[in-house]
Design a protein around this motif. Structure first.
Motif, PDB file in Angstrom:
ATOM      1  N   ARG A 183      14.039 -54.482  51.402  1.00 41.92           N
ATOM      2  CA  ARG A 183      14.987 -54.209  49.862  1.00 41.92           C
ATOM      3  C   ARG A 183      14.231 -53.018  48.945  1.00 41.92           C
ATOM      4  O   ARG A 183      14.435 -52.758  48.342  1.00 41.92           O
ATOM      5  CB  ARG A 183      15.145 -55.424  49.469  1.00 41.92           C
ATOM      6  CG  ARG A 183      15.242 -56.044  49.996  1.00 41.92           C
ATOM      7  CD  ARG A 183      16.215 -57.263  49.126  1.00 41.92           C
ATOM      8  NE  ARG A 183      17.142 -57.456  48.213  1.00 41.92           N
ATOM      9  CZ  ARG A 183      17.897 -58.257  47.174  1.00 41.92           C
ATOM     10  NH1 ARG A 183      17.815 -59.146  47.537  1.00 41.92           N
ATOM     11  NH2 ARG A 183      18.610 -57.226  46.218  1.00 41.92           N
TER      12      ARG A 183
ATOM     13  N   LYS B 204      11.185 -49.719  48.855  1.00 41.42           N
ATOM     14  CA  LYS B 204      11.281 -47.965  49.260  1.00 41.42           C
ATOM     15  C   LYS B 204       9.822 -47.879  48.656  1.00 41.42           C
ATOM     16  O   LYS B 204       8.890 -48.661  48.194  1.00 41.42           O
ATOM     17  CB  LYS B 204      11.980 -47.541  48.352  1.00 41.42           C
ATOM     18  CG  LYS B 204      13.452 -47.618  48.560  1.00 41.42           C
ATOM     19  CD  LYS B 204      14.566 -46.829  47.986  1.00 41.42           C
ATOM     20  CE  LYS B 204      15.962 -47.091  47.875  1.00 41.42           C
ATOM     21  NZ  LYS B 204      16.284 -46.776  49.690  1.00 41.42           N
TER      22      LYS B 204
ATOM     23  N   THR C  13      10.515 -43.247  51.878  1.00 42.54           N
ATOM     24  CA  THR C  13      11.004 -44.168  53.174  1.00 42.54           C
ATOM     25  C   THR C  13      11.529 -45.699  52.820  1.00 42.54           C
ATOM     26  O   THR C  13      11.370 -46.801  51.390  1.00 42.54           O
ATOM     27  CB  THR C  13       9.089 -44.682  54.023  1.00 42.54           C
ATOM     28  OG1 THR C  13       8.861 -43.019  54.204  1.00 42.54           O
ATOM     29  CG2 THR C  13       9.853 -45.355  54.943  1.00 42.54           C
ATOM     30  N   ASP C  14      12.701 -45.808  52.916  1.00 42.23           N
ATOM     31  CA  ASP C  14      13.316 -47.337  53.360  1.00 42.23           C
ATOM     32  C   ASP C  14      12.634 -48.325  53.990  1.00 42.23           C
ATOM     33  O   ASP C  14      11.895 -47.730  54.898  1.00 42.23           O
ATOM     34  CB  ASP C  14      14.418 -47.072  53.646  1.00 42.23           C
ATOM     35  CG  ASP C  14      15.686 -46.359  52.861  1.00 42.23           C
ATOM     36  OD1 ASP C  14      15.353 -46.034  52.016  1.00 42.23           O
ATOM     37  OD2 ASP C  14      16.825 -46.283  53.468  1.00 42.23           O
TER      38      ASP C  14
END
Length: 145
Positions: free
Chosen positions: A51, A53, A65-66
């Motif tokens: 959830r 980044k 970046t997730d």
């Protein structure tokens, strides 16, 4: 001295496995001891990295970046901010802490910088700014957004 007490993530916490009622009760009781002793300044659990980044800085470039992030053992699942007399006192409190995970777990303790740690580079103007910002954020801590 102020310290951050970091609860490291595990594969279970990264999978979103919620703690049992027994563990929540034990942690609630431990937190109550910390508050009554005047040690706990703040403490929170974190959602899994899926959830989150990350923002990578390279000069003026920013890359987002997730999550999830690969190295579970390097991730944080929760934290406390404590006011203690010494690192030894912080270690003693952690030794009394319920195991924060169902299996193996690791907790890291690190001191926070104090204004004096920065030496002459932290000018009187920067010290005044830091004090003003700290007072402002502490004043907001109990107000809803």
């Amino acid at each position: 001295m102020r310290v951050i007490v970091i609860v490291k993530a595990t594969s279970q916490s990264e999978a979103g496995t919620m703690p049992s009622t027994e563990l929540l009760t034990a942690m609630g009781n431990f937190n109550e001891e910390l508050v009554k002793a005047g040690v706990m300044l703040a403490g929170e659990g974190l959602h899994p990295s899926a959830r989150g980044k990350r923002v990578h800085f390279s000069g003026s470039q920013r890359t987002v970046t997730d999550g999830p992030f690969a190295e579970t053992k390097e991730l944080v699942a929760g934290f406390w901010l404590w006011q203690v007399k010494s690192m030894e006192e912080a270690v003693e409190w952690v030794r009394r802490c319920p195991n924060p995970m169902e299996g193996d777990a690791e907790i890291e303790i690190r001191p926070l910088f104090d204004a004096d740690d920065f030496g002459a580079e932290l000018t009187p103007e920067l010290r005044a700014q830091e004090a003003r910002l700290r007072a402002e954020t502490e004043g907001r801590a109990n107000k809803p957004r």
